[in-house]
Design a protein around this motif. Sequence first.
Motif, mmCIF file in Angstrom:
data_model
loop_
_atom_site.group_PDB
_atom_site.id
_atom_site.type_symbol
_atom_site.label_atom_id
_atom_site.label_comp_id
_atom_site.label_asym_id
_atom_site.label_seq_id
_atom_site.Cartn_x
_atom_site.Cartn_y
_atom_site.Cartn_z
ATOM 1 N N MET A 60 0.830 -1.198 0.000
ATOM 2 C CA MET A 60 0.000 0.000 0.000
ATOM 3 C C MET A 60 0.873 1.259 0.000
ATOM 4 O O MET A 60 0.460 2.267 -0.560
ATOM 5 C CB MET A 60 -0.917 -0.006 1.215
ATOM 6 N N HIS A 79 1.715 2.065 -3.491
ATOM 7 C CA HIS A 79 0.528 2.587 -4.162
ATOM 8 C C HIS A 79 0.295 4.051 -3.771
ATOM 9 O O HIS A 79 -0.022 4.885 -4.627
ATOM 10 C CB HIS A 79 -0.691 1.729 -3.797
ATOM 11 N N HIS A 80 0.458 4.346 -2.493
ATOM 12 C CA HIS A 80 0.242 5.716 -2.020
ATOM 13 C C HIS A 80 1.285 6.658 -2.597
ATOM 14 O O HIS A 80 0.962 7.742 -3.090
ATOM 15 C CB HIS A 80 0.275 5.752 -0.495
ATOM 16 N N ASN A 129 3.382 6.309 -5.228
ATOM 17 C CA ASN A 129 3.544 6.408 -6.674
ATOM 18 C C ASN A 129 2.221 6.654 -7.393
ATOM 19 O O ASN A 129 2.075 7.648 -8.100
ATOM 20 C CB ASN A 129 4.198 5.137 -7.219
ATOM 21 N N HIS A 130 1.284 5.749 -7.239
ATOM 22 C CA HIS A 130 0.026 5.837 -7.979
ATOM 23 C C HIS A 130 -0.762 7.090 -7.593
ATOM 24 O O HIS A 130 -1.127 7.892 -8.461
ATOM 25 C CB HIS A 130 -0.784 4.563 -7.710
ATOM 26 N N HIS A 131 -1.007 7.271 -6.316
ATOM 27 C CA HIS A 131 -1.774 8.431 -5.858
ATOM 28 C C HIS A 131 -1.022 9.715 -6.197
ATOM 29 O O HIS A 131 -1.620 10.699 -6.635
ATOM 30 C CB HIS A 131 -2.057 8.322 -4.367
ATOM 31 N N HIS A 150 -8.797 8.535 -3.818
ATOM 32 C CA HIS A 150 -7.754 7.834 -3.069
ATOM 33 C C HIS A 150 -7.558 8.446 -1.680
ATOM 34 O O HIS A 150 -7.279 7.731 -0.726
ATOM 35 C CB HIS A 150 -6.445 7.799 -3.862
ATOM 36 N N TRP A 183 -7.706 6.167 1.652
ATOM 37 C CA TRP A 183 -6.698 6.087 2.728
ATOM 38 C C TRP A 183 -7.334 6.418 4.073
ATOM 39 O O TRP A 183 -7.005 5.799 5.080
ATOM 40 C CB TRP A 183 -5.524 7.034 2.458
ATOM 41 N N GLU A 194 -7.830 -1.777 -8.400
ATOM 42 C CA GLU A 194 -6.648 -2.244 -7.686
ATOM 43 C C GLU A 194 -6.904 -2.943 -6.359
ATOM 44 O O GLU A 194 -6.140 -3.790 -5.962
ATOM 45 C CB GLU A 194 -5.691 -1.071 -7.384
ATOM 46 N N HIS A 195 -7.923 -2.563 -5.644
ATOM 47 C CA HIS A 195 -8.008 -2.967 -4.236
ATOM 48 C C HIS A 195 -9.052 -4.025 -3.918
ATOM 49 O O HIS A 195 -9.030 -4.583 -2.856
ATOM 50 C CB HIS A 195 -8.315 -1.741 -3.365
#
Length: 144
Positions: free
Chosen positions: A1, A4-5, A7-9, A52, A56, A141-142
């Motif tokens: 996670m 994901h936080h 890079n993606h977000h 996102h 979170w 993704e989740h």
Amino acid sequence: MELHHKNHHQTYVNSFNAASEQLSTAQSKSDIAAQIALQPLINFHGGGHINHTLFWENLAPKSSGGGEPPSGKLGKEIEATFGGLENFKGEFNKALAAIQGSGWAWLVRDNQTGGIGIKTYQNQDPVVGQWTPLLGIDAWEHAY
């Protein structure tokens, strides 16, 4: 996670900021065509950031109240609306599974009636207007 936080977000944030700067430039030049052309980028990347961020915020360790069934007002509303937590989970999963491609399923509050319900949105479209998001799951993704 964490990946994901970070890079993606972060990509949504960076891309939203870039599109916002381009929009500002287009507005200063009264370039209406460019302003209109930027709206999908602002919606997608701004929505990705909003969605996102809420995702979170929905995550919490057990020590902070996470991992426990909803209680209080929300627990009572889930019981009244869906007939219980298990029924809610079933309906939520059904809505989530019906999303083709990328999207989100949300437990929302109707700002007009005060009731709760389930809404789905494609891609990164954010929950705005009549609805306030309470819980969201990203179908891409989740969820699986």
